[in-house]
Design an enzyme around this catalytic site. Structure first.
Site, PDB file in Angstrom:
ATOM      1  N   LYS A 270      -8.390 -33.141  16.960  1.00 52.16           N
ATOM      2  CA  LYS A 270      -8.964 -31.880  16.468  1.00 52.16           C
ATOM      3  C   LYS A 270     -10.131 -32.157  15.510  1.00 52.16           C
ATOM      4  O   LYS A 270     -10.314 -33.281  15.061  1.00 52.16           O
ATOM      5  CB  LYS A 270      -7.892 -31.070  15.725  1.00 52.16           C
ATOM      6  CG  LYS A 270      -6.587 -30.888  16.482  1.00 52.16           C
ATOM      7  CD  LYS A 270      -6.703 -30.049  17.734  1.00 52.16           C
ATOM      8  CE  LYS A 270      -5.304 -29.757  18.272  1.00 52.16           C
ATOM      9  NZ  LYS A 270      -5.302 -29.083  19.565  1.00 52.16           N
TER      10      LYS A 270
HETATM   11  C1  LIG Z   1      -3.707 -28.576  19.756  1.00 48.63           C
HETATM   12  C2  LIG Z   1      -3.371 -27.154  19.904  1.00 48.63           C
HETATM   13  C3  LIG Z   1      -2.117 -26.639  19.556  1.00 48.63           C
HETATM   14  C4  LIG Z   1      -0.944 -27.501  19.215  1.00 48.63           C
HETATM   15  O1  LIG Z   1      -1.107 -28.394  18.172  1.00 48.63           O
HETATM   16  P1  LIG Z   1      -0.167 -29.688  18.070  1.00 48.63           P
HETATM   17  O2  LIG Z   1      -0.441 -30.210  16.702  1.00 48.63           O
HETATM   18  O3  LIG Z   1      -0.598 -30.628  19.153  1.00 48.63           O
HETATM   19  O4  LIG Z   1       1.239 -29.240  18.247  1.00 48.63           O
HETATM   20  C5  LIG Z   1      -1.929 -25.273  19.610  1.00 48.63           C
HETATM   21  N1  LIG Z   1      -2.900 -24.445  20.032  1.00 48.63           N
HETATM   22  C6  LIG Z   1      -4.102 -24.899  20.405  1.00 48.63           C
HETATM   23  C7  LIG Z   1      -5.143 -23.926  20.848  1.00 48.63           C
HETATM   24  C8  LIG Z   1      -4.389 -26.271  20.378  1.00 48.63           C
HETATM   25  O5  LIG Z   1      -5.578 -26.711  20.764  1.00 48.63           O
END
Ligand SMILES: *Cc1c(COP(=O)(O)O)cnc(C)c1O
EC number: 2.6.1.50
Length: 374
Positions: free
Chosen positions: A189
């Site tokens: 992210k």
């Molecule tokens: C990455 C992501 C998640 C989940 O996050 P994690 O930390 O991997 O559980 C939820 N929603 C969106 C839109 C994402 O891109």
């Protein structure tokens, strides 16, 4: 053909740029004697709340837990409906299912790929409890419009901001428009930890306290459990690393912005659907996504030129085996289904070299299937 590859995202380069500071932070946490909670977590929570212009931040184990605990903190559960985008990462839907509620899909707008706000009202029923907008690809949803709609119908707003660290709507950061905002610090992210991590931000003290309690076995006082919680906490080593990276987030987002601008300008003459940025939006370009009916051919063409691309996402949640029992037929959410077949994410990230951006553009401009379309 396949000489130096252009990777989709270089996470090791992100570590290398901040290596000394990250190593120091990890060591400091290791030597502190605090391995759950404590000063590193408290410091990051305070810094991230300030960054997102929210009053409170509570660290949790990951983004999916952040979404799930957000819904639980609002008492959303069995028998309730939650409005979600049909075009999103499946975690948005999984959180709704995890609390026993039903995800109600609303199609995306064809320009922003985010939930089509004009279509939300038709999906509201007496069971609807919340709207869950997703700031997909780092493009913010118009939260002023969402919050006005939610207020009119007495609904809660839970934002999935897993791809939107630093994004703004009319100059205000994502972080406290809705009742509660869920964040992921998954390594890929815009703000990523050295492993899993997540958080919620909110301006509501009671909601923040409830998430903290739910993520700590439903306990505010050790060994006294008010409800059946889970164990989902941000650990100090991740918090220490995140505090280092948070200081660089704006600069790293600016690098993404610069690449996106370069792509936008260079690709405007091709037969490609390009991202649309509304005048009020400041996106953070988690992904740079183009759309084309010849997606497979374009992806192979780019792969042959050594350029790695990804698809976000190839199968919409309603067509996944996991959601077979909802019985939403193929063809019933045509915009999401078309996007699943046409979207392609080009390399973007704070460590993508200008020369690599040029290689992507050169490959797109010469002999690619989108060029032969014009
Ligand atoms: C990455 C992501 C998640 C989940 O996050 P994690 O930390 O991997 O559980 C939820 N929603 C969106 C839109 C994402 O891109």
């Amino acid at each position: 053909m396949n000489e130096a590859k252009v990777p989709f995202l270089d996470l090791k380069a992100a570590y290398s740029e901040l290596q000394q500071a990250l190593d120091d932070a990890v060591l400091r946490a290791s030597r502190s004697g605090w391995y759950i909670g404590g000063p590193e977590v408290e410091r990051f929570e305070a810094d991230f709340a300030a960054y997102t212009e929210a009053k409170y931040c509570v660290g949790v184990g990951n983004g999916l837990d952040a979404l799930t605990l957000a819904l639980r903190a609002l008492d959303i559960g069995a028998g309730d409906e939650v409005i979600v985008p049909s075009h999103t990462f499946i975690a948005t839907w999984l959180a709704v299912s995890a609390v026993g509620a039903k995800p109600i899909a609303v199609e995306p707008a064809t320009d922003s790929y985010n939930i089509d706000i004009a279509s939300i009202e038709c999906a509201i029923t007496p069971r609807t409890k919340a709207i869950m907008p997703v700031h997909l690809y780092g493009m913010p949803v118009d939260m002023d419009a969402i919050c006005a709609l939610a207020k009119k119908h007495g609904l809660a707003v839970v934002e999935d901001a897993a791809q939107a660290h630093g994004a703004k709507v009319r100059g205000k950061k994502i972080g406290s428009h809705g009742d509660i905002v869920a964040w992921s610090f998954y390594p890929g992210k815009n703000l990523g930890a050295l492993g899993d991590g997540g958080a919620i931000t909110t301006n509501n003290e009671a909601i923040a306290a409830r998430v903290r309690e739910l993520g700590n076995y439903g306990s505010a006082v050790k060994y006294y459990n008010d409800e059946r919680g889970v164990n989902s906490r941000l650990d100090p080593i991740q918090a220490a690393a995140l505090s280092v990276k948070l200081k660089h987030l704006d600069v790293w987002n600016q690098r993404r912005q610069h690449i996106a601008q370069t792509y936008n300008q260079a690709l405007s003459d091709l037969a490609l659907g390009l991202p649309h940025v509304p005048a009020w939006a400041e996106p953070v370009w988690h992904l740079y996504v183009v759309a084309t009916p010849v997606r497979e051919a374009l992806q192979s063409h780019l792969a042959a030129a050594g350029i790695q691309t990804l698809i976000h996402y190839p199968v919409p949640p309603h067509l996944q085996k996991a959601y077979q029992t909802l019985d939403i037929k193929a063809g019933s959410l045509p915009v999401a289904e078309r996007l699943a077949q046409q979207v392609l994410s080009l390399p973007i990230g704070p460590h993508l070299a200008a020369a690599d951006v040029e290689r992507v553009l050169a490959a797109l401009a010469s002999g690619s299937p989108v060029v032969s379309q014009i």
